[in-house]
Write a protein that holds these residues in place. Structure first.
Motif, PDB file in Angstrom:
ATOM      1  N   ASN A  40       0.860  -1.188   0.000  1.00 41.86           N
ATOM      2  CA  ASN A  40       0.000   0.000   0.000  1.00 41.86           C
ATOM      3  C   ASN A  40       0.895   1.236   0.000  1.00 41.86           C
ATOM      4  O   ASN A  40       2.106   1.153   0.248  1.00 41.86           O
ATOM      5  CB  ASN A  40      -0.947  -0.015   1.203  1.00 41.86           C
ATOM      6  N   GLU A 120      -6.401   5.001   3.889  1.00 41.04           N
ATOM      7  CA  GLU A 120      -7.165   3.792   3.596  1.00 41.04           C
ATOM      8  C   GLU A 120      -6.629   3.123   2.330  1.00 41.04           C
ATOM      9  O   GLU A 120      -6.139   3.800   1.423  1.00 41.04           O
ATOM     10  CB  GLU A 120      -8.650   4.129   3.400  1.00 41.04           C
ATOM     11  N   ARG A 143       2.260  -4.502   3.836  1.00 42.09           N
ATOM     12  CA  ARG A 143       1.411  -3.405   4.305  1.00 42.09           C
ATOM     13  C   ARG A 143       2.193  -2.505   5.245  1.00 42.09           C
ATOM     14  O   ARG A 143       2.857  -2.985   6.165  1.00 42.09           O
ATOM     15  CB  ARG A 143       0.162  -3.941   5.004  1.00 42.09           C
ATOM     16  N   GLY A 159       3.720 -10.263   4.020  1.00 47.14           N
ATOM     17  CA  GLY A 159       2.859 -11.437   4.119  1.00 47.14           C
ATOM     18  C   GLY A 159       3.395 -12.635   3.361  1.00 47.14           C
ATOM     19  O   GLY A 159       4.408 -12.550   2.662  1.00 47.14           O
ATOM     20  N   ASP A 183      -6.313  -7.591  -2.011  1.00 56.63           N
ATOM     21  CA  ASP A 183      -7.041  -8.212  -0.893  1.00 56.63           C
ATOM     22  C   ASP A 183      -6.063  -8.766   0.138  1.00 56.63           C
ATOM     23  O   ASP A 183      -6.287  -8.637   1.349  1.00 56.63           O
ATOM     24  CB  ASP A 183      -7.949  -9.347  -1.395  1.00 56.63           C
ATOM     25  N   ASP A 184      -4.974  -9.383  -0.351  1.00 55.95           N
ATOM     26  CA  ASP A 184      -3.974  -9.923   0.580  1.00 55.95           C
ATOM     27  C   ASP A 184      -3.285  -8.812   1.365  1.00 55.95           C
ATOM     28  O   ASP A 184      -3.001  -8.963   2.546  1.00 55.95           O
ATOM     29  CB  ASP A 184      -2.940 -10.768  -0.185  1.00 55.95           C
ATOM     30  N   ARG A 186      -4.648  -5.908   2.073  1.00 58.22           N
ATOM     31  CA  ARG A 186      -5.679  -5.399   2.979  1.00 58.22           C
ATOM     32  C   ARG A 186      -5.833  -6.297   4.213  1.00 58.22           C
ATOM     33  O   ARG A 186      -6.120  -5.820   5.314  1.00 58.22           O
ATOM     34  CB  ARG A 186      -7.004  -5.308   2.208  1.00 58.22           C
ATOM     35  N   ASN A 187      -5.623  -7.604   4.034  1.00 54.91           N
ATOM     36  CA  ASN A 187      -5.809  -8.555   5.133  1.00 54.91           C
ATOM     37  C   ASN A 187      -4.638  -8.628   6.107  1.00 54.91           C
ATOM     38  O   ASN A 187      -4.734  -9.276   7.140  1.00 54.91           O
ATOM     39  CB  ASN A 187      -6.097  -9.956   4.587  1.00 54.91           C
ATOM     40  N   LEU A 188      -3.528  -7.981   5.747  1.00 54.44           N
ATOM     41  CA  LEU A 188      -2.393  -7.959   6.669  1.00 54.44           C
ATOM     42  C   LEU A 188      -2.689  -6.966   7.789  1.00 54.44           C
ATOM     43  O   LEU A 188      -3.096  -5.837   7.527  1.00 54.44           O
ATOM     44  CB  LEU A 188      -1.111  -7.542   5.936  1.00 54.44           C
ATOM     45  N   SER A 189      -2.477  -7.375   9.016  1.00 53.39           N
ATOM     46  CA  SER A 189      -2.717  -6.463  10.139  1.00 53.39           C
ATOM     47  C   SER A 189      -1.739  -6.756  11.264  1.00 53.39           C
ATOM     48  O   SER A 189      -1.145  -7.828  11.319  1.00 53.39           O
ATOM     49  CB  SER A 189      -4.158  -6.584  10.635  1.00 53.39           C
ATOM     50  N   LYS A 192      -2.375  -9.850  13.358  1.00 54.15           N
ATOM     51  CA  LYS A 192      -2.128 -11.136  12.721  1.00 54.15           C
ATOM     52  C   LYS A 192      -0.645 -11.375  12.481  1.00 54.15           C
ATOM     53  O   LYS A 192      -0.233 -12.474  12.150  1.00 54.15           O
ATOM     54  CB  LYS A 192      -2.851 -11.215  11.365  1.00 54.15           C
TER      55      LYS A 192
END
Length: 194
Positions: A40, A120, A143, A159, A183-184, A186-189, A192
């Motif tokens: 991002n 965002e 991310r 990731g 999407d992958d 976005r799903n990194l946080s 997690k």
């Protein structure tokens, strides 16, 4: 010592003085072979941040206007960047990217194509999907979680590789591949991250 390594060393010092950087998942970046790091984009600080946190040198696409400035243009090539004309189908940039991957190097891409004004994660452009489908590169989602504030914490999460096999078998479009990569990302946080 190359200009890239000198620049990386200087950026490492500056970034670690200005920010508290935490990195997760570096082990997901392969030690060799072609790699696309897709991340991002929240700030102009992002390319050097990825450069100093990646185990391997990273070549980024950068807007062509930067290469038109006399001193900066020469420097951009020395730090492994290559130009792309934004808003156009730039065949030369596509060929440069594919050659870089064919030579088993690491390419850094911002699938959104521009910085997010609100932090965002936005919609991906098709470019990242093009490179993912047209090469044998391992695609690593990344991310950056900020914001960049003096002495603030910046988290960089690498990731697990994005599995492109099914999309390649289905002869999916570059946009479909780019959406999967996004999407992958976005799903990194942080919660997690290991």
């Amino acid at each position: 010592m190359s200009i890239y390594n000198i620049g990386k060393g200087i950026c490492m010092i500056i970034y670690h003085v200005l920010f508290r950087i935490k990195v997760s998942g570096k082990e997901h970046v392969p030690q060799n072979g072609p790699v696309i790091i897709c991340t991002n984009h929240i700030s102009n600080f992002d390319p050097p941040l990825v450069g100093i946190t990646s185990k391997r040198p990273v070549s980024f696409m950068a807007k062509a206007e930067l290469f038109e400035k006399p001193i900066l243009g020469k420097l951009m090539f020395k730090i492994r960047a290559f130009p792309v004309k934004r808003g156009l189908s730039d065949r030369k940039a596509l060929k440069s990217g594919l050659k870089l991957l064919k030579d088993d190097q690491v390419m850094g891409l911002f699938p959104e194509g521009r910085r997010s004004k609100d932090g965002e994660i936005g919609k991906a452009l098709a470019g990242a999907g093009f490179f993912a489908l047209r090469s044998d590169a391992t695609v690593i989602p990344c991310r950056i979680i900020g914001p960049y504030k003096l002495f603030g914490k910046i988290h960089v999460i690498y990731g697990k590789p994005v599995n492109m096999d099914e999309l390649k078998n289905q002869k999916a479009s570059p946009q479909e591949a780019a959406d999967l990569i996004m999407d992958d990302i976005r799903n990194l946080s942080i919660d997690k991250a290991v």
